[in-house]
Design an enzyme around this catalytic site. Structure first.
Site, PDB file in Angstrom:
ATOM      1  N   GLN A 127      41.842  41.638  33.917  1.00 38.04           N
ATOM      2  CA  GLN A 127      40.555  42.326  33.903  1.00 38.04           C
ATOM      3  C   GLN A 127      40.744  43.812  33.629  1.00 38.04           C
ATOM      4  O   GLN A 127      39.766  44.548  33.512  1.00 38.04           O
ATOM      5  CB  GLN A 127      39.848  42.122  35.243  1.00 38.04           C
ATOM      6  CG  GLN A 127      39.558  40.665  35.556  1.00 38.04           C
ATOM      7  CD  GLN A 127      39.017  40.469  36.964  1.00 38.04           C
ATOM      8  OE1 GLN A 127      37.820  40.419  37.184  1.00 38.04           O
ATOM      9  NE2 GLN A 127      39.924  40.358  37.926  1.00 38.04           N
ATOM     10  N   HIS A 145      38.511  42.195  29.509  1.00 34.35           N
ATOM     11  CA  HIS A 145      37.482  43.235  29.423  1.00 34.35           C
ATOM     12  C   HIS A 145      37.761  44.249  28.322  1.00 34.35           C
ATOM     13  O   HIS A 145      37.159  45.329  28.323  1.00 34.35           O
ATOM     14  CB  HIS A 145      37.340  43.941  30.771  1.00 34.35           C
ATOM     15  CG  HIS A 145      36.801  43.043  31.833  1.00 34.35           C
ATOM     16  ND1 HIS A 145      36.947  43.297  33.185  1.00 34.35           N
ATOM     17  CD2 HIS A 145      36.120  41.864  31.752  1.00 34.35           C
ATOM     18  CE1 HIS A 145      36.383  42.318  33.883  1.00 34.35           C
ATOM     19  NE2 HIS A 145      35.871  41.446  33.039  1.00 34.35           N
ATOM     20  N   THR A 252      42.802  41.646  42.653  1.00 32.19           N
ATOM     21  CA  THR A 252      41.380  41.661  42.341  1.00 32.19           C
ATOM     22  C   THR A 252      40.587  41.068  43.488  1.00 32.19           C
ATOM     23  O   THR A 252      41.002  40.064  44.083  1.00 32.19           O
ATOM     24  CB  THR A 252      41.065  40.894  41.035  1.00 32.19           C
ATOM     25  OG1 THR A 252      39.639  40.777  40.889  1.00 32.19           O
ATOM     26  CG2 THR A 252      41.674  39.506  41.024  1.00 32.19           C
ATOM     27  N   ASN A 277      46.277  39.849  47.401  1.00 32.50           N
ATOM     28  CA  ASN A 277      45.378  40.999  47.360  1.00 32.50           C
ATOM     29  C   ASN A 277      45.294  41.609  48.742  1.00 32.50           C
ATOM     30  O   ASN A 277      45.256  40.898  49.745  1.00 32.50           O
ATOM     31  CB  ASN A 277      43.975  40.582  46.903  1.00 32.50           C
ATOM     32  CG  ASN A 277      43.090  41.773  46.589  1.00 32.50           C
ATOM     33  OD1 ASN A 277      43.321  42.488  45.616  1.00 32.50           O
ATOM     34  ND2 ASN A 277      42.083  42.007  47.407  1.00 32.50           N
ATOM     35  N   GLY A 279      43.118  42.886  51.339  1.00 30.93           N
ATOM     36  CA  GLY A 279      41.698  42.823  51.653  1.00 30.93           C
ATOM     37  C   GLY A 279      41.085  41.519  51.177  1.00 30.93           C
ATOM     38  O   GLY A 279      41.700  40.745  50.440  1.00 30.93           O
TER      39      GLY A 279
END
Length: 309
Positions: A127, A145, A252, A277, A279
């Protein structure tokens, strides 16, 4: 500018607000360690889906980590519909580009490239627009992206390099960098977002560059918020997921559907999903194992475990 013309007002950061989400109270998150991740992936080939958290150790901040400042990226509608917003964007991007173009791959990028060399990673769907996976040596990369190194004219479709545009913008605004950040050498002190958007306010006097072929509007060859990823690119990404036995997600939060759909696709097909990741992520309930830790150190350790004889 005519003598009687008033300068455009200074634009604040766009007011577009990103969606927020929280995991349901009854969500089951299968948390584990890098050893657990290695046990899931051992003996399988896998596709990697990466986000901004892979590049933070290269000096590019992310959008949504627990320590990330609030950000309001410019939308596609704002960019194409308002000349003042475009001027604001290009002024900030001209500063941010000085930093982003100097970044280099970190251990996480190199780990995924090494896993591809060993035949374990089928490819990378990223991304990010920073091209650090390619620079690290990954060969099969889908830049979901877009790419920050290219600019496209919205009128004639010509594509030019971002480096060439940087030269043109500097020629049109010869003292801008010195006025804003005291010169290129101190640009690292300016807050920069993953898309090279630098946090500066004095942009009203900046002169954007039109297309040198037709005079049209130039836009970075990246997918803005509010803009769709090209269908052909999405199809190739789905095929890359289908071509592997598992999906590794790294760096991500999966807040937007652009990345989450591939996690849902893999889980629906019965493929193991490993998420790395720091979190919560929106895909945590679908993960076979979730490693809540730093991306670089985890991918480095995972590569050592999977390639050990």
């Amino acid at each position: 500018m005519p003598a009687d013309a008033r300068p455009s007002p200074i634009l604040k950061a766009p007011t577009y607000q990103q969606r927020t989400w929280t995991l349901p109270d009854d969500a089951v998150v299968r948390r584990g360690t890098v050893d657990d991740a290695a046990r899931v992936l051992r003996g399988l080939t896998f596709t990697a889906l990466t986000g901004a958290g892979v590049s933070t150790d290269s000096g590019i901040p992310d959008y949504r980590s627990p320590d990330a400042p609030p950000r309001n990226p410019m939308t596609y509608q704002q960019f194409v519909g308002d000349e003042a917003f475009r001027r604001h964007y290009w002024a900030r991007n001209h500063v941010g580009w000085q930093h982003v173009r100097r970044t280099r791959p970190n251990g996480g990028h190199r780990a995924l490239a090494a896993l591809e060399d060993r035949g374990l990673v089928r490819g990378v769907i990223t991304q990010n627009v920073d091209l650090l996976h390619e620079e690290a040596g990954s060969r099969k990369v889908i830049d979901l992206h877009g790419r920050s190194d290219r600019v496209v004219c919205l009128q004639c479709g010509r594509v030019i390099s971002r480096a060439h545009l940087a030269d043109r913008l500097t020629a049109l605004n010869p003292h801008f960098l010195d006025e804003v950040v005291g010169g290129v050498r101190s640009v690292t002190d300016v807050e920069v977002a993953p898309d090279a958007d630098a946090v500066i306010e004095q942009t009203a006097h900046f002169r954007p560059a039109p297309c040198e072929f037709c005079g049209g509007v130039l836009k970075p060859e990246i997918v803005y918020f509010g803009e769709s990823v090209p269908r052909e690119r999405v199809a190739r990404a789905y095929a890359m997921v289908d071509d592997a036995g598992a999906l590794l997600v790294a760096g991500t939060s999966l807040t937007v559907m652009s990345g989450l759909r591939f996690v849902r696709h893999a889980a629906k097909a019965g493929k193991p999903v490993v998420i790395v990741n720091r979190g919560e992520t929106r895909g945590d309930p679908l993960a076979t194992v979730k490693v809540d830790a730093g991306v670089t150190e985890t991918l480095t350790a995972l590569t050592a475990l999977l390639t050990a004889r």
